[in-house]
Design an enzyme around this catalytic site. Sequence first.
Site, PDB file in Angstrom:
ATOM      1  N   ARG A  54       7.493   5.671   0.664  1.00  0.00           N
ATOM      2  CA  ARG A  54       6.395   5.572   1.634  1.00  0.00           C
ATOM      3  C   ARG A  54       6.952   4.974   2.902  1.00  0.00           C
ATOM      4  NH1 ARG A  54       7.367   0.875   2.278  1.00  0.00           N
ATOM      5  NH2 ARG A  54       5.513   0.750   3.567  1.00  0.00           N
ATOM      6  N   ALA A  56       6.446   5.789   7.270  1.00  0.00           N
ATOM      7  CA  ALA A  56       6.536   7.044   8.031  1.00  0.00           C
ATOM      8  C   ALA A  56       7.953   7.627   8.116  1.00  0.00           C
ATOM      9  CB  ALA A  56       5.939   6.832   9.416  1.00  0.00           C
ATOM     10  N   ARG A  91       0.580  13.658   2.498  1.00  0.00           N
ATOM     11  CA  ARG A  91       0.040  12.512   3.232  1.00  0.00           C
ATOM     12  C   ARG A  91      -0.180  12.965   4.678  1.00  0.00           C
ATOM     13  NH1 ARG A  91       2.215   6.664   2.123  1.00  0.00           N
ATOM     14  NH2 ARG A  91       0.040   6.299   2.707  1.00  0.00           N
ATOM     15  N   GLN A 204       1.603  -3.699   0.128  1.00  0.00           N
ATOM     16  CA  GLN A 204       2.994  -3.466   0.540  1.00  0.00           C
ATOM     17  C   GLN A 204       3.631  -4.717   1.122  1.00  0.00           C
ATOM     18  OE1 GLN A 204       0.381  -1.512   1.260  1.00  0.00           O
ATOM     19  NE2 GLN A 204       0.928   0.624   1.558  1.00  0.00           N
ATOM     20  N   ASP A 245       2.468   4.932  11.958  1.00  0.00           N
ATOM     21  CA  ASP A 245       2.625   6.239  11.308  1.00  0.00           C
ATOM     22  C   ASP A 245       2.467   7.382  12.294  1.00  0.00           C
ATOM     23  OD1 ASP A 245       2.032   4.401   8.967  1.00  0.00           O
ATOM     24  OD2 ASP A 245       2.599   6.298   8.009  1.00  0.00           O
ATOM     25  N   ASN A 255      -1.706   2.851  12.388  1.00  0.00           N
ATOM     26  CA  ASN A 255      -0.863   2.162  11.397  1.00  0.00           C
ATOM     27  C   ASN A 255      -1.743   1.713  10.236  1.00  0.00           C
ATOM     28  OD1 ASN A 255       1.743   1.106  10.605  1.00  0.00           O
ATOM     29  ND2 ASN A 255       0.933  -0.935  10.985  1.00  0.00           N
TER      30      ASN A 255
HETATM   31  O1  MRU Z   1       0.903   3.723   3.275  1.00  0.00           O
HETATM   32  P1  MRU Z   1       2.298   3.359   3.671  1.00  0.00           P
HETATM   33  O2  MRU Z   1       2.874   2.274   2.846  1.00  0.00           O
HETATM   34  O3  MRU Z   1       3.193   4.573   3.754  1.00  0.00           O
HETATM   35  O4  MRU Z   1       2.146   2.794   5.135  1.00  0.00           O
HETATM   36  C1  MRU Z   1       3.260   2.341   5.836  1.00  0.00           C
HETATM   37  C2  MRU Z   1       2.912   1.746   7.144  1.00  0.00           C
HETATM   38  O5  MRU Z   1       1.762   1.613   7.493  1.00  0.00           O
HETATM   39  C3  MRU Z   1       4.033   1.387   8.045  1.00  0.00           C
HETATM   40  O6  MRU Z   1       3.645   0.354   8.903  1.00  0.00           O
HETATM   41  C4  MRU Z   1       4.390   2.613   8.888  1.00  0.00           C
HETATM   42  O7  MRU Z   1       4.693   3.717   8.075  1.00  0.00           O
HETATM   43  C5  MRU Z   1       5.500   2.356   9.824  1.00  0.00           C
HETATM   44  S1  MRU Z   1       6.930   2.148   8.951  1.00  0.00           S
HETATM   45  C6  MRU Z   1       8.324   1.985   9.210  1.00  0.00           C
END
Ligand code: MRU
Length: 365
Positions: A54, A56, A91, A204, A245, A255
């Site tokens: 996971r 982005a 996603r 996370q 994202d 985000n």
């Molecule tokens: O749902 P996720 O865990 O994929 O979400 C990740 C985020 O929100 C991060 O802040 C985003 O992808 C930027 S990452 C380097």
Amino acid sequence: MRVEGRHYRTIWAAEDGTGDVEIIDQTRLPFDFAVARLTTVAQVAEAIATMRVRGAPLIGATAAWGLALAARADPSDEALASACAQLLATRPTAVNLRWALDDVAAVLAQLPPDRRAAAAARRAAEISDEDVAICEALGTHGAPLIEQAWAAKNGGEPVNVLTHCNAGWLAAVDWGTALAPVYKAHGQGIPVHVWADETRPRNQGASLTAWELGRHGVAHTVIVDNAGGHLMQRGLVDLVIVGTDRTTRTGDVCNKIGTYLKALAAQDCGVPFWVALPGPTIDWTIGDGLLIPIEQRDAGEVTRIFGRAEDGRGGWVQVTPDGTPARNDAFDVTPARLITGLITERGRCDASAEGLLRLYPERAG
Ligand code: MRU
């Protein structure tokens, strides 16, 4: 980044030369460090959808590897189109997914089917390497912000950075986005401490950000999602750095859910709010953040929580009454006006169309 003394990326081609792909299975962290092998596009789609991988940038790199596995199985136009559709549906918010698929598909479209599998694997490896270089550059351009904050404290107490979700090396191929400046500053000997929002529902921050900062020896403290504003009011946050994202061409930032509330609190308290993003996270086709598709995830992630019980066993625990309805929007949008600035691989800029075009002039017109 290093785990138990060994350097890891989050995704790589299996060393046995089969063309299989290996990942760190993030659903097993922080309790188990496990590597999973992916051999089919269906397994890649499952890994993205269930968040074994996971973040982005990593979602984009993984999709590229998924198309390579699809081309290995069947390099025909029809099979590749179907693989792209399958991966794209996993996603919807991280635009890096579409970016990576378009990139690899464009390379393959120029080639006869018998040359596609090797070319796709080569391009997926390049995209991974490019992501590492981009994220390291985010660190280079973001670290001076931490250094300045430290200078403003007269080189005294550690700089307190608040971050949301996990935008560290686990969210990219290496380095990360929001945490890359933290790792760079830490490497330069600047004392830095991270407030890690737990980031419900998938936690996370509590599970992944805390794990990777701990592995790297960066001081950190996990806080509940509602604590950030309170800490800012008391002068305990020097700056906020988050990832994204999808960022619009006008600088609106999408985000992890809860980011917007942190930006509101930061503005009220006069705390700088920075967003770190690789170029492929910018969606040049969208000018209004509210038009970004927001992923709706399973309500079971809200009504339950994953953790380790006292007997050492991991599992999901229900936290709501039986049958309680729940809603699970995975992301929110922070308008550009609340953002102090953007940290990109090309430098820092205002969160605005002008700011982004100054760094990416090829996108003008
Ligand atoms: O749902 P996720 O865990 O994929 O979400 C990740 C985020 O929100 C991060 O802040 C985003 O992808 C930027 S990452 C380097």
